[in-house]
Design an enzyme around this catalytic site. Sequence first.
Site, PDB file in Angstrom:
ATOM      1  N   SER A 114       0.839  -1.204   0.000  1.00  0.00           N
ATOM      2  CA  SER A 114       0.000   0.000   0.000  1.00  0.00           C
ATOM      3  C   SER A 114       0.868   1.247   0.000  1.00  0.00           C
ATOM      4  O   SER A 114       2.017   1.220   0.420  1.00  0.00           O
ATOM      5  CB  SER A 114      -0.872   0.051   1.258  1.00  0.00           C
ATOM      6  OG  SER A 114      -1.586  -1.140   1.399  1.00  0.00           O
TER       7      SER A 114
HETATM    8  N1  SAH Z   1       0.850  -5.310   4.397  1.00  0.00           N
HETATM    9  C1  SAH Z   1       1.440  -5.745   3.158  1.00  0.00           C
HETATM   10  C2  SAH Z   1       0.491  -5.524   2.010  1.00  0.00           C
HETATM   11  C3  SAH Z   1       0.268  -6.786   1.272  1.00  0.00           C
HETATM   12  S1  SAH Z   1      -1.041  -6.773   0.082  1.00  0.00           S
HETATM   13  C4  SAH Z   1       2.796  -5.125   2.919  1.00  0.00           C
HETATM   14  O1  SAH Z   1       3.221  -4.253   3.686  1.00  0.00           O
HETATM   15  O2  SAH Z   1       3.458  -5.536   1.965  1.00  0.00           O
HETATM   16  C5  SAH Z   1      -2.238  -7.792   0.886  1.00  0.00           C
HETATM   17  C6  SAH Z   1      -1.839  -9.198   1.182  1.00  0.00           C
HETATM   18  O3  SAH Z   1      -2.956  -9.846   1.752  1.00  0.00           O
HETATM   19  C7  SAH Z   1      -1.438 -10.027  -0.019  1.00  0.00           C
HETATM   20  O4  SAH Z   1      -0.127 -10.486   0.145  1.00  0.00           O
HETATM   21  C8  SAH Z   1      -2.426 -11.191  -0.015  1.00  0.00           C
HETATM   22  O5  SAH Z   1      -1.864 -12.431  -0.410  1.00  0.00           O
HETATM   23  C9  SAH Z   1      -2.840 -11.209   1.441  1.00  0.00           C
HETATM   24  N2  SAH Z   1      -4.099 -11.892   1.741  1.00  0.00           N
HETATM   25  C10 SAH Z   1      -5.268 -11.878   1.064  1.00  0.00           C
HETATM   26  N3  SAH Z   1      -6.175 -12.671   1.681  1.00  0.00           N
HETATM   27  C11 SAH Z   1      -5.555 -13.193   2.787  1.00  0.00           C
HETATM   28  C12 SAH Z   1      -5.947 -14.087   3.827  1.00  0.00           C
HETATM   29  N4  SAH Z   1      -7.173 -14.647   3.874  1.00  0.00           N
HETATM   30  N5  SAH Z   1      -5.049 -14.397   4.780  1.00  0.00           N
HETATM   31  C13 SAH Z   1      -3.799 -13.883   4.757  1.00  0.00           C
HETATM   32  N6  SAH Z   1      -3.362 -13.040   3.802  1.00  0.00           N
HETATM   33  C14 SAH Z   1      -4.228 -12.693   2.819  1.00  0.00           C
END
Ligand code: SAH
Length: 267
Positions: A114
């Site tokens: 993000s």
């Molecule tokens: N906070 C992260 C942003 C990652 S984007 C950072 O700083 O990089 C959101 C993430 O949520 C993705 O990697 C995706 O795979 C994960 N995601 C989606 N659904 C999920 C679930 N049910 N459990 C765990 N992770 C999930």
Amino acid sequence: MNQRPGFPAKLPSSGAPRSTRSPVSPVGTAKPATVGLSPASPVRRPAALSSGLGLDSGAVRARMVSKLAAQGLQDPMVLQAMGTVERHRFVETALAGQAYEDTSLPIGLGQTISKPNVVARMIELMREGATGKLGRILEIGTGCGYQAAVLSHVATEVYSIERLRGLHEKARENLRPLRLHNVHLIFGDGMLGYPKGGPYAGIISAAGGEAVPQAWLDQLAEGGRLVAPTITPAGHQALVVILRTAQGFERQVLEAVHFVPLKSGIA
Ligand code: SAH
């Protein structure tokens, strides 16, 4: 003044496994890995070599923090954390030059990190009313680990869960040199939360779902706040903040956002 209640800062000593390796485990038996305790090489790559940003990425970060403050972000602990964590270490070298711009960036497997403004905003919302560090918090969607690193500076324990094995491992690699002893990475389905670490003083989701899973509400401590992008009745994704009180849950729908989808199961 609206003081947040204290939360248990630590699990009982039997509670938080202190393993240095996190064998990939299926949902339900997932064990957190304490990333800070790895025996990995203490030698950090010089910023100039790893990122092309020059040796003083601190100045670039300070400018980013000034912009965040100008955009209305106020929580000193969050601004301090945003100024501390080297975002360029969490993205591909080719993208490092954009790491301190207010933009989301690809982190592989179709996912994105993000933009800094949104990371800071969500953490500020989760911390509303808190002056010191929060207790234990849960992040859903570890991704590259950047937000988990920021969270490690504003809470005593961070449990971060990721459903994509490739990203869980990438986050572990990214976080290892930072030696953040209070970050626990879990490979599993975050829609189920992570009951072992709860109840949580805060829950933050980096992926947007149709609704807030019941498990997250169940694992939120009284006085705790949950921040999650969620589809509104109007059909678009917005930030939803839920405060758990002694009487129940108070829900607020805030600004529109665009997050990757929350998916169930692991992959
Ligand atoms: N906070 C992260 C942003 C990652 S984007 C950072 O700083 O990089 C959101 C993430 O949520 C993705 O990697 C995706 O795979 C994960 N995601 C989606 N659904 C999920 C679930 N049910 N459990 C765990 N992770 C999930």
